[in-house]
Design a protein around this motif. Structure first.
Motif, short mmCIF file in Angstrom:
data_model
loop_
_atom_site.label_atom_id
_atom_site.label_comp_id
_atom_site.label_asym_id
_atom_site.label_seq_id
_atom_site.Cartn_x
_atom_site.Cartn_y
_atom_site.Cartn_z
N ASP A 184 16.76 25.62 -9.17
CA ASP A 184 16.71 26.64 -8.12
C ASP A 184 15.52 26.43 -7.19
O ASP A 184 15.59 26.75 -6.00
N LEU A 185 14.42 25.91 -7.73
CA LEU A 185 13.25 25.65 -6.89
C LEU A 185 13.60 24.62 -5.81
O LEU A 185 13.27 24.79 -4.63
N PHE A 186 14.25 23.54 -6.21
CA PHE A 186 14.65 22.50 -5.26
C PHE A 186 15.72 23.02 -4.30
O PHE A 186 15.69 22.73 -3.10
N ARG A 187 16.67 23.77 -4.85
CA ARG A 187 17.80 24.25 -4.04
C ARG A 187 17.34 25.20 -2.94
O ARG A 187 17.92 25.23 -1.85
N ASN A 188 16.31 25.98 -3.21
CA ASN A 188 15.85 26.99 -2.25
C ASN A 188 14.63 26.55 -1.45
O ASN A 188 14.05 27.34 -0.71
N ALA A 189 14.24 25.29 -1.61
CA ALA A 189 13.08 24.77 -0.87
C ALA A 189 13.49 24.32 0.53
O ALA A 189 14.59 23.82 0.75
N ARG A 190 12.57 24.50 1.46
CA ARG A 190 12.76 23.97 2.81
C ARG A 190 12.53 22.47 2.81
O ARG A 190 13.23 21.70 3.46
N VAL A 191 11.54 22.05 2.08
CA VAL A 191 11.17 20.64 1.97
C VAL A 191 10.35 20.46 0.71
O VAL A 191 9.69 21.40 0.26
N ILE A 192 10.41 19.29 0.08
CA ILE A 192 9.51 19.01 -1.03
C ILE A 192 8.49 17.97 -0.58
O ILE A 192 8.76 17.16 0.32
N VAL A 193 7.33 18.02 -1.21
CA VAL A 193 6.23 17.13 -0.87
C VAL A 193 5.78 16.38 -2.11
O VAL A 193 5.59 16.98 -3.18
N ASN A 194 5.63 15.07 -1.99
CA ASN A 194 5.08 14.24 -3.05
C ASN A 194 3.72 13.72 -2.59
O ASN A 194 3.59 13.20 -1.47
N THR A 195 2.69 13.87 -3.43
CA THR A 195 1.34 13.45 -3.05
C THR A 195 0.78 12.35 -3.95
O THR A 195 -0.41 12.05 -3.91
N SER A 196 1.63 11.73 -4.78
CA SER A 196 1.17 10.73 -5.74
C SER A 196 0.63 9.48 -5.05
O SER A 196 1.05 9.14 -3.94
N THR A 197 -0.26 8.80 -5.75
CA THR A 197 -0.75 7.51 -5.26
C THR A 197 0.24 6.39 -5.60
O THR A 197 0.35 5.40 -4.89
N VAL A 198 0.95 6.57 -6.72
CA VAL A 198 1.89 5.55 -7.19
C VAL A 198 2.90 6.24 -8.08
O VAL A 198 2.60 7.24 -8.73
N GLU A 199 4.12 5.72 -8.12
CA GLU A 199 5.19 6.29 -8.95
C GLU A 199 6.08 5.13 -9.40
O GLU A 199 5.79 3.97 -9.14
N GLY A 200 7.19 5.49 -10.05
CA GLY A 200 8.27 4.54 -10.21
C GLY A 200 9.22 4.85 -9.06
O GLY A 200 8.93 4.59 -7.91
N PHE A 201 10.34 5.46 -9.39
CA PHE A 201 11.17 6.08 -8.36
C PHE A 201 11.15 7.57 -8.67
O PHE A 201 11.70 8.00 -9.68
N PRO A 202 10.48 8.38 -7.85
CA PRO A 202 10.26 9.78 -8.22
C PRO A 202 11.57 10.54 -8.45
O PRO A 202 12.46 10.56 -7.58
#
Length: 378
Positions: A273-291
């Motif tokens: 529900d957090l993702f479904r009702n979000a306007r946009v999501i933000v990722n601030t990581s320096t490195v990931e795999g595939f988030p």
């Protein structure tokens, strides 16, 4: 003659909570555990497969079947032993015993760790097949052999080289595995089942979801929120072992910001529900795999903004977000643009298209299942 099912055992130590949300994992789990959950339950629904999963649990006493997957419980290791194994590759007798109990044709493990070496050891002795799945870019270079973890990292690399099939999450990881380890791999995209989509009118907040660790840079998200006091921000930030001070600092700062709702730990099932009702999501990581958050957002038509991470430039090519290439000022500008209704609608539609063609579990599963069958027959 009826062919017996291919027996596949997933090693997912901290993944039992996904099957039983009332049970808290011994450590906060992440995207790797989620992916193993989806792949295991999807395979278990196919007649050609018999699926088991090795999980850590102090309470599970029997090999119960949950969502078609047979649970093989392992008691958590004492913390002192777990810390020692992070540095010295002592094979885990508990996991080796559990793998013998599983008696699988194929053992599948995700994420570079000492356990990678243990699975390779078992598969070599028992003459079974081993599938390794990279979970982070660090699994594909020499990060795990740094500093005091050199011995444990070397054991991981030895296990990686013994794998019969290696999956990367992206073309970048595939290239890195070849460059650093001379290891061939196939790209297996992160998968999620389809989900309902909310209307634009139901979407308000700018969302951040992740574990509270240094390399995910939760403070950078609060910097962004501080620059836009007129916009509601929401933060699902789970505390993580070894990063208590950071969590306290992030929570305290967020509490002083009237436009930030700090949720702390949120059970995985509640994040939809957090993702479904979000306007946009933000990722601030320096490195990931595939988030995983990229895919969780795309499947509910939520655009993505990333401060630095954009594997294979999917945000650009998929047209469902933007990457600031490490520049916080650029990220703030991109957020302003994404809050424009016409811009948002275009990126939202692209996000859903991207998910359906690239990450939909129903679309991706047949090829994944076929690769395991081919491996078992080879």
């Amino acid at each position: 003659m009826t062919m017996r099912p291919t027996r596949v055992c997933f090693l997912n130590p901290f993944g039992y909570e996904l099957f039983d949300p009332a049970t808290r994992a011994s450590r906060v789990f992440g995207g790797a555990e989620v992916q193993l959950y989806y792949l295991a339950t999807a395979l278990a629904a196919l007649e050609k497969f018999s699926v088991s999963m090795i999980v850590e649990s102090a309470n599970l006493r029997h090999q119960q079947v949950v969502e078609g997957v047979k649970m093989i419980p392992v008691r958590p290791e004492p913390p002192a032993l777990a810390r020692l194994r992070d540095r010295i590759p002592i094979p885990s007798l508990r996991y080796l015993s559990a793998m013998r109990t599983a008696d699988a044709d194929i053992y599948l493990q995700r994420g570079g760790a000492v356990q990678t070496g243990d699975v390779a050891l078992h598969c070599r002795v028992a003459r079974r097949r081993f599938v390794f799945m990279a979970a982070h870019d660090w699994d594909c270079d020499h990060h795990h052999r740094g500093g005091s973890q050199y011995l444990a990292g070397t054991y991981y690399v030895a296990g990686l080289h013994r794998a019969d099939l290696v999956y990367a999450q992206s073309q970048f990881q595939q290239d890195q595995l070849q460059r650093h380890h001379h290891t061939s791999s196939a790209v297996q995209r992160t998968v999620y089942p389809a989900a309902p989509v909310s209307s634009p009118d139901e979407r308000e907040h700018v969302l951040w979801v992740g574990r509270c660790v240094d390399w995910k840079r939760p403070m950078a998200f609060l910097d962004l929120a501080e620059a836009r006091p007129d916009v509601p921000f929401m933060m699902a930030c789970a505390p993580y072992e070894g990063a208590h001070d950071l969590y306290v600092s992030v929570a305290a700062r967020a509490d002083l910001m009237p436009n930030v709702e700090f949720l702390g730990f949120v059970p995985f099932a509640a994040t939809d529900d957090l993702f479904r009702n979000a306007r946009v999501i933000v990722n601030t990581s320096t490195v990931e795999g595939f988030p995983n958050t990229f895919v969780q957002a795309a499947r509910v038509a939520t655009p993505v903004l990333s401060l630095e991470v954009d594997p294979d430039r999917v945000l650009e090519t998929g047209g469902f977000g933007a990457c600031a290439d490490g520049n916080p000022a650029t990220l703030a500008e991109q957020l302003d643009q994404m809050l424009d209704n016409a811009t948002w609608r275009r990126h939202s539609a692209n996000a859903l298209d991207y998910f359906r063609t690239t990450h939909d579990l129903e679309t991706i599963l047949p090829a994944f299942a076929r690769s395991l069958e081919d491996l078992c027959r080879s």
